[in-house]
Design a protein around this motif. Structure first.
Motif, PDB file in Angstrom:
ATOM      1  N   UNK A   1       0.847  -1.190   0.000  1.00 57.78           N
ATOM      2  CA  UNK A   1       0.000   0.000   0.000  1.00 57.78           C
ATOM      3  C   UNK A   1       0.883   1.240   0.000  1.00 57.78           C
ATOM      4  N   UNK A   2       0.705   2.129  -1.001  1.00 64.50           N
ATOM      5  CA  UNK A   2       1.533   3.321  -1.139  1.00 64.50           C
ATOM      6  C   UNK A   2       0.734   4.576  -0.813  1.00 64.50           C
ATOM      7  N   UNK A   3       1.296   5.400   0.056  1.00 65.75           N
ATOM      8  CA  UNK A   3       0.772   6.736   0.344  1.00 65.75           C
ATOM      9  C   UNK A   3       1.813   7.715  -0.160  1.00 65.75           C
ATOM     10  N   UNK A   4       1.426   8.612  -1.044  1.00 66.49           N
ATOM     11  CA  UNK A   4       2.343   9.584  -1.626  1.00 66.49           C
ATOM     12  C   UNK A   4       1.730  10.969  -1.460  1.00 66.49           C
ATOM     13  N   UNK A   5       2.355  11.808  -0.646  1.00 68.55           N
ATOM     14  CA  UNK A   5       1.857  13.159  -0.406  1.00 68.55           C
ATOM     15  C   UNK A   5       2.858  14.180  -0.954  1.00 68.55           C
ATOM     16  N   UNK A   6       2.368  15.014  -1.840  1.00 68.91           N
ATOM     17  CA  UNK A   6       3.200  16.093  -2.371  1.00 68.91           C
ATOM     18  C   UNK A   6       2.977  17.339  -1.504  1.00 68.91           C
ATOM     19  N   UNK A   7       3.883  18.294  -1.603  1.00 68.72           N
ATOM     20  CA  UNK A   7       3.725  19.519  -0.811  1.00 68.72           C
ATOM     21  C   UNK A   7       2.425  20.227  -1.155  1.00 68.72           C
ATOM     22  N   UNK A   8       1.942  20.079  -2.390  1.00 67.45           N
ATOM     23  CA  UNK A   8       0.662  20.692  -2.769  1.00 67.45           C
ATOM     24  C   UNK A   8      -0.520  20.026  -2.063  1.00 67.45           C
ATOM     25  N   UNK A   9      -0.311  18.844  -1.488  1.00 71.39           N
ATOM     26  CA  UNK A   9      -1.373  18.110  -0.798  1.00 71.39           C
ATOM     27  C   UNK A   9      -1.473  18.446   0.687  1.00 71.39           C
ATOM     28  N   UNK A  10      -0.464  19.124   1.215  1.00 71.74           N
ATOM     29  CA  UNK A  10      -0.454  19.395   2.654  1.00 71.74           C
ATOM     30  C   UNK A  10      -0.647  20.883   2.905  1.00 71.74           C
ATOM     31  N   UNK A  11      -1.228  21.243   4.050  1.00 70.87           N
ATOM     32  CA  UNK A  11      -1.399  22.672   4.361  1.00 70.87           C
ATOM     33  C   UNK A  11      -0.041  23.364   4.482  1.00 70.87           C
TER      34      UNK A  11
ATOM     35  N   UNK B   1       8.758  27.074   7.659  1.00 71.95           N
ATOM     36  CA  UNK B   1       9.551  26.215   6.771  1.00 71.95           C
ATOM     37  C   UNK B   1      10.831  26.947   6.378  1.00 71.95           C
ATOM     38  N   UNK B   2      11.971  26.289   6.433  1.00 74.43           N
ATOM     39  CA  UNK B   2      13.232  26.952   6.093  1.00 74.43           C
ATOM     40  C   UNK B   2      13.455  27.087   4.583  1.00 74.43           C
ATOM     41  N   UNK B   3      12.481  26.654   3.777  1.00 69.60           N
ATOM     42  CA  UNK B   3      12.590  26.755   2.331  1.00 69.60           C
ATOM     43  C   UNK B   3      11.190  26.789   1.739  1.00 69.60           C
ATOM     44  N   UNK B   4      11.107  27.213   0.495  1.00 69.61           N
ATOM     45  CA  UNK B   4       9.836  27.224  -0.238  1.00 69.61           C
ATOM     46  C   UNK B   4       9.774  25.940  -1.050  1.00 69.61           C
ATOM     47  N   UNK B   5       8.956  24.971  -0.626  1.00 73.75           N
ATOM     48  CA  UNK B   5       8.955  23.682  -1.325  1.00 73.75           C
ATOM     49  C   UNK B   5       8.297  23.763  -2.694  1.00 73.75           C
ATOM     50  N   UNK B   6       8.828  22.959  -3.603  1.00 74.60           N
ATOM     51  CA  UNK B   6       8.207  22.775  -4.902  1.00 74.60           C
ATOM     52  C   UNK B   6       6.888  22.055  -4.650  1.00 74.60           C
TER      53      UNK B   6
END
Length: 144
Positions: free
Chosen positions: A28-38, A43-48
């Motif tokens: 079972x794979x869970x894949x969360x991109x930064x666009x999926x999280x609040x 944050x010390x950087x601006x995530x893609x």
């Protein structure tokens, strides 16, 4: 209940790596991109937005976790100072997994064979540079 799992940081290709691992190992794979999280304060950087913030693959006997490395983090993934040890109870299944990693662009580091200590053991690098070690205890294995 306490658990221990591996966490790997990839250099921008975590989604590809975890999709490949699911193809090889199942699970079972869970894949969360930064666009999926609040948005996260501090944050010390601006995530893609397309970078993987967290990936989790539950496989038979364990869990593999990881994500994309933070910008500016560069390091060699391929090394022999570590490996993921996958202990199985079936020699043929271990061989199938090794073959799948090699067929997916990996390379054999140590052939899977009967080791001096009585177990079947071998190592393969996947196409992302991660070394996987496979072990089947002598009591669970087969001859040669």
């Amino acid at each position: 209940m306490a658990t221990l799992s591996t966490y790997m940081a990839f250099l921008g290709n975590a989604a590809e790596a975890f999709t490949h691992y699911q193809e090889v190992f199942g699970g079972e794979l869970l894949l969360m991109r930064y666009s999926d999280v609040p948005q996260m304060t501090g944050m010390p950087f601006e995530p893609d937005p397309q970078a993987v913030a967290h990936a989790q693959l539950d496989v038979d006997g364990g869990r593999i976790t990881g994500g994309d490395a933070m910008p500016g983090e560069e390091y060699a993934v391929r090394d022999t100072v570590y490996s993921l040890l996958y202990s199985r109870d079936d020699v043929e299944r271990a061989r199938e997994l090794i073959d799948a990693l090699v067929a997916g662009g990996g390379s054999m580091n140590m052939p899977f064979a009967l080791a001096p200590w009585g177990s079947h053991y071998g190592q393969v690098f996947d196409r992302f540079g991660v070394m996987w070690s496979f072990d089947v205890a002598a009591s669970a294995g087969e001859d040669g």
